[in-house]
Design a protein around this motif. Structure first.
Motif, PDB file in Angstrom:
ATOM      1  N   THR A 187       0.832  -1.206   0.000  1.00 14.24           N
ATOM      2  CA  THR A 187       0.000   0.000   0.000  1.00 14.24           C
ATOM      3  C   THR A 187       0.867   1.257   0.000  1.00 14.24           C
ATOM      4  OG1 THR A 187      -1.646  -1.223   1.272  1.00 14.24           O
ATOM      5  CG2 THR A 187      -1.913   1.164   1.181  1.00 14.24           C
ATOM      6  N   GLU A 188       1.885   1.257   0.866  1.00 11.51           N
ATOM      7  CA  GLU A 188       2.795   2.404   0.960  1.00 11.51           C
ATOM      8  C   GLU A 188       3.571   2.595  -0.337  1.00 11.51           C
ATOM      9  OE1 GLU A 188       3.111   1.370   5.672  1.00 11.51           O
ATOM     10  OE2 GLU A 188       4.703   0.735   4.303  1.00 11.51           O
ATOM     11  N   SER A 189       3.996   1.480  -0.932  1.00 14.82           N
ATOM     12  CA  SER A 189       4.730   1.560  -2.203  1.00 14.82           C
ATOM     13  C   SER A 189       3.865   2.199  -3.277  1.00 14.82           C
ATOM     14  CB  SER A 189       5.178   0.157  -2.636  1.00 14.82           C
ATOM     15  OG  SER A 189       6.043   0.223  -3.746  1.00 14.82           O
ATOM     16  N   ALA A 190       2.619   1.730  -3.385  1.00 20.18           N
ATOM     17  CA  ALA A 190       1.701   2.264  -4.398  1.00 20.18           C
ATOM     18  C   ALA A 190       1.409   3.746  -4.168  1.00 20.18           C
ATOM     19  CB  ALA A 190       0.402   1.464  -4.400  1.00 20.18           C
ATOM     20  N   SER A 191       1.297   4.162  -2.906  1.00 19.68           N
ATOM     21  CA  SER A 191       0.993   5.565  -2.624  1.00 19.68           C
ATOM     22  C   SER A 191       2.164   6.478  -2.991  1.00 19.68           C
ATOM     23  CB  SER A 191       0.618   5.756  -1.149  1.00 19.68           C
ATOM     24  OG  SER A 191       1.762   5.749  -0.336  1.00 19.68           O
ATOM     25  N   LEU A 192       3.378   5.940  -2.956  1.00 17.87           N
ATOM     26  CA  LEU A 192       4.566   6.736  -3.278  1.00 17.87           C
ATOM     27  C   LEU A 192       4.872   6.756  -4.777  1.00 17.87           C
ATOM     28  CD1 LEU A 192       6.768   5.603  -0.265  1.00 17.87           C
ATOM     29  CD2 LEU A 192       5.874   7.896  -0.640  1.00 17.87           C
ATOM     30  N   THR A 193       4.496   5.688  -5.484  1.00 16.95           N
ATOM     31  CA  THR A 193       4.817   5.604  -6.915  1.00 16.95           C
ATOM     32  C   THR A 193       3.603   5.814  -7.818  1.00 16.95           C
ATOM     33  OG1 THR A 193       4.417   3.213  -7.049  1.00 16.95           O
ATOM     34  CG2 THR A 193       6.640   3.924  -6.427  1.00 16.95           C
ATOM     35  N   GLY A 194       2.401   5.607  -7.272  1.00 16.27           N
ATOM     36  CA  GLY A 194       1.193   5.668  -8.090  1.00 16.27           C
ATOM     37  C   GLY A 194       0.929   4.390  -8.863  1.00 16.27           C
ATOM     38  N   ILE A 195       1.730   3.348  -8.592  1.00 12.37           N
ATOM     39  CA  ILE A 195       1.576   2.068  -9.310  1.00 12.37           C
ATOM     40  C   ILE A 195       1.091   1.005  -8.333  1.00 12.37           C
ATOM     41  CG2 ILE A 195       2.755   0.294 -10.681  1.00 12.37           C
ATOM     42  CD1 ILE A 195       4.935   2.517 -11.238  1.00 12.37           C
ATOM     43  N   GLU A 196      -0.100   0.476  -8.555  1.00 12.22           N
ATOM     44  CA  GLU A 196      -0.667  -0.542  -7.672  1.00 12.22           C
ATOM     45  C   GLU A 196       0.156  -1.825  -7.742  1.00 12.22           C
ATOM     46  OE1 GLU A 196      -4.940  -2.786  -6.778  1.00 12.22           O
ATOM     47  OE2 GLU A 196      -4.778  -1.357  -8.426  1.00 12.22           O
ATOM     48  N   VAL A 197       0.387  -2.438  -6.580  1.00 12.35           N
ATOM     49  CA  VAL A 197       1.155  -3.686  -6.516  1.00 12.35           C
ATOM     50  C   VAL A 197       0.185  -4.863  -6.620  1.00 12.35           C
ATOM     51  CG1 VAL A 197       2.690  -5.105  -5.097  1.00 12.35           C
ATOM     52  CG2 VAL A 197       2.964  -2.620  -5.132  1.00 12.35           C
ATOM     53  N   THR A 198       0.232  -5.561  -7.759  1.00 12.90           N
ATOM     54  CA  THR A 198      -0.681  -6.694  -7.984  1.00 12.90           C
ATOM     55  C   THR A 198       0.064  -7.969  -8.356  1.00 12.90           C
ATOM     56  OG1 THR A 198      -0.923  -5.961 -10.279  1.00 12.90           O
ATOM     57  CG2 THR A 198      -2.619  -5.245  -8.729  1.00 12.90           C
ATOM     58  N   ASP A 199       1.211  -7.849  -9.007  1.00 13.41           N
ATOM     59  CA  ASP A 199       1.979  -9.008  -9.457  1.00 13.41           C
ATOM     60  C   ASP A 199       3.449  -8.609  -9.570  1.00 13.41           C
ATOM     61  OD1 ASP A 199       2.056  -7.369 -11.670  1.00 13.41           O
ATOM     62  OD2 ASP A 199       0.712  -8.601 -12.873  1.00 13.41           O
ATOM     63  N   GLU A 200       4.288  -9.550 -10.034  1.00 14.22           N
ATOM     64  CA  GLU A 200       5.729  -9.262 -10.091  1.00 14.22           C
ATOM     65  C   GLU A 200       6.050  -8.142 -11.080  1.00 14.22           C
ATOM     66  OE1 GLU A 200       9.980 -11.598 -10.049  1.00 14.22           O
ATOM     67  OE2 GLU A 200       8.140 -12.616  -9.511  1.00 14.22           O
ATOM     68  N   ALA A 201       5.308  -8.073 -12.186  1.00 17.02           N
ATOM     69  CA  ALA A 201       5.548  -6.998 -13.163  1.00 17.02           C
ATOM     70  C   ALA A 201       5.310  -5.627 -12.535  1.00 17.02           C
ATOM     71  CB  ALA A 201       4.644  -7.189 -14.379  1.00 17.02           C
ATOM     72  N   SER A 202       4.236  -5.509 -11.728  1.00 15.29           N
ATOM     73  CA  SER A 202       3.955  -4.222 -11.078  1.00 15.29           C
ATOM     74  C   SER A 202       4.979  -3.920  -9.985  1.00 15.29           C
ATOM     75  CB  SER A 202       2.535  -4.200 -10.504  1.00 15.29           C
ATOM     76  OG  SER A 202       2.368  -5.169  -9.499  1.00 15.29           O
ATOM     77  N   MET A 203       5.533  -4.970  -9.356  1.00 16.78           N
ATOM     78  CA  MET A 203       6.604  -4.760  -8.370  1.00 16.78           C
ATOM     79  C   MET A 203       7.861  -4.238  -9.058  1.00 16.78           C
ATOM     80  SD  MET A 203       6.148  -8.088  -5.921  1.00 16.78           S
ATOM     81  CE  MET A 203       4.502  -8.637  -5.527  1.00 16.78           C
ATOM     82  N   MET A 204       8.169  -4.793 -10.234  1.00 18.79           N
ATOM     83  CA  MET A 204       9.319  -4.312 -11.003  1.00 18.79           C
ATOM     84  C   MET A 204       9.097  -2.860 -11.439  1.00 18.79           C
ATOM     85  SD  MET A 204      11.692  -6.585 -11.103  1.00 18.79           S
ATOM     86  CE  MET A 204      12.713  -5.970 -12.440  1.00 18.79           C
ATOM     87  N   ALA A 205       7.861  -2.542 -11.784  1.00 17.13           N
ATOM     88  CA  ALA A 205       7.526  -1.165 -12.178  1.00 17.13           C
ATOM     89  C   ALA A 205       7.694  -0.220 -10.980  1.00 17.13           C
ATOM     90  CB  ALA A 205       6.104  -1.095 -12.714  1.00 17.13           C
TER      91      ALA A 205
END
Length: 306
Positions: A187-205
């Motif tokens: 949640t914190e990662s997504a709020s800082l980057t604007g990219i929702e964490v759903t899978d490994e591709a989104s984590m790499m993003a």
């Protein structure tokens, strides 16, 4: 040799309210139980590091009250060096109210108190500990300007800096630039980057977005699923969590950070092993009630690993 870890962070007395579910607006519910314990993200992380084998020091602030004395004694009980904790007569010790439902999920209200008054002056009270540290760790329950000062001192001393951007908030760019490792949850990662964490591709993003912000090494914790890491030398992987029945998720993330800092080598060469150790520690914490009382010792973590 044990890692030397310095934590700059919050000291809160936690009041845990056990409830069936969170009440709706205007609704009154009976509590099942009520208890108090030592807590605060900073204090939890320090105890987690100490119990996992690190030589741990703390920088922070409490009020001149019984709660403050209780917090300092609680850290001393775990052999945490408390000489960097200042007593402020002008504000009360921090406190948190944790609503814990029957599924083990929590909602938390925090009163910052003395934690919010930490300045560069208090940080310099712990300068000697920082000078000898392997890792300096902080979160967002104390002011970011104090964190910047601590990380500057860490850089001068050659220590690695770990930023846990929790709870999520606007971040000063200078703090990110001074952070060697950033450890948000999804949640914190997504709020800082604007990219929702759903899978490994989104984590790499997310990792790529953090890299643009100046972050070299990233670890994203994803609750009961596990943790993703990406390092500046190009390594990345997902380390799965251990499957357990959670009773109380309070302090799971703090246990992870503290346990990680106790085991990680400063060159990050053992990052996967350290993450596995931290996941194991968290899996024990969530099976127990409370914040600090639920944090395991190194012996318990090693026993669970067999």
């Amino acid at each position: 040799m044990a890692n030397k870890v310095v934590i700059l962070g919050s000291l809160n007395v936690d009041t845990i309210l056990r409830i069936k579910r969170v009440p709706q607006p205007g609704e009154t519910l009976q509590m099942n139980d009520r208890s108090s314990a030592a807590g605060g993200k900073g204090a939890n992380q320090a105890v987690a590091a100490a119990r996992a084998g690190a030589e741990t020091s703390f920088i922070g602030q409490v009020g001149n009250d019984d709660a403050g004395k209780f917090m300092i004694e609680s850290l001393k009980d775990d052999q945490v060096d408390t000489s960097g904790i200042n007593v402020d007569s002008g504000s009360g010790t921090g406190s948190a109210y944790i609503f814990l439902d029957e599924n083990g999920q929590n909602s938390i209200l925090v009163y910052g108190g003395a934690n919010q008054k930490v300045t560069a002056t208090e940080v310099h009270n712990g300068a000697e500990q920082i000078k000898h540290a392997d890792f300096v760790v902080t979160q967002f329950e104390t002011p970011q300007l104090a964190a910047i000062e601590a990380f500057k001192l860490a850089k001068e001393a050659g220590a690695m800096t770990i930023l846990n951007p929790a709870p999520a908030s606007e971040m000063l760019p200078e703090l990110l630039e001074l952070s060697d490792i950033v450890v948000p949850n999804e949640t914190e990662s997504a709020s800082l980057t604007g990219i929702e964490v759903t899978d490994e591709a989104s984590m790499m993003a997310n990792a790529a977005a953090f890299e643009k912000m100046g972050v070299k090494n990233l670890i994203i914790t994803v609750g009961s699923k596990g943790a993703f890491y990406s390092t500046e030398d190009g390594r990345h992987d997902f380390v799965p969590a251990f499957k357990v029945k959670a009773i109380d998720t309070t302090a799971a993330g703090d246990t992870f950070i503290g346990a990680l800092s106790s085991q990680l080598k400063t060159d990050l060469s053992n990052i996967k092993e350290a993450l596995t150790f931290a996941q194991r520690a968290s899996s024990i914490t969530v099976q127990r009630l409370g914040a600090m009382p639920s944090i395991p010792t190194k012996a318990e973590i090693e026993a669970a690993s067999k």
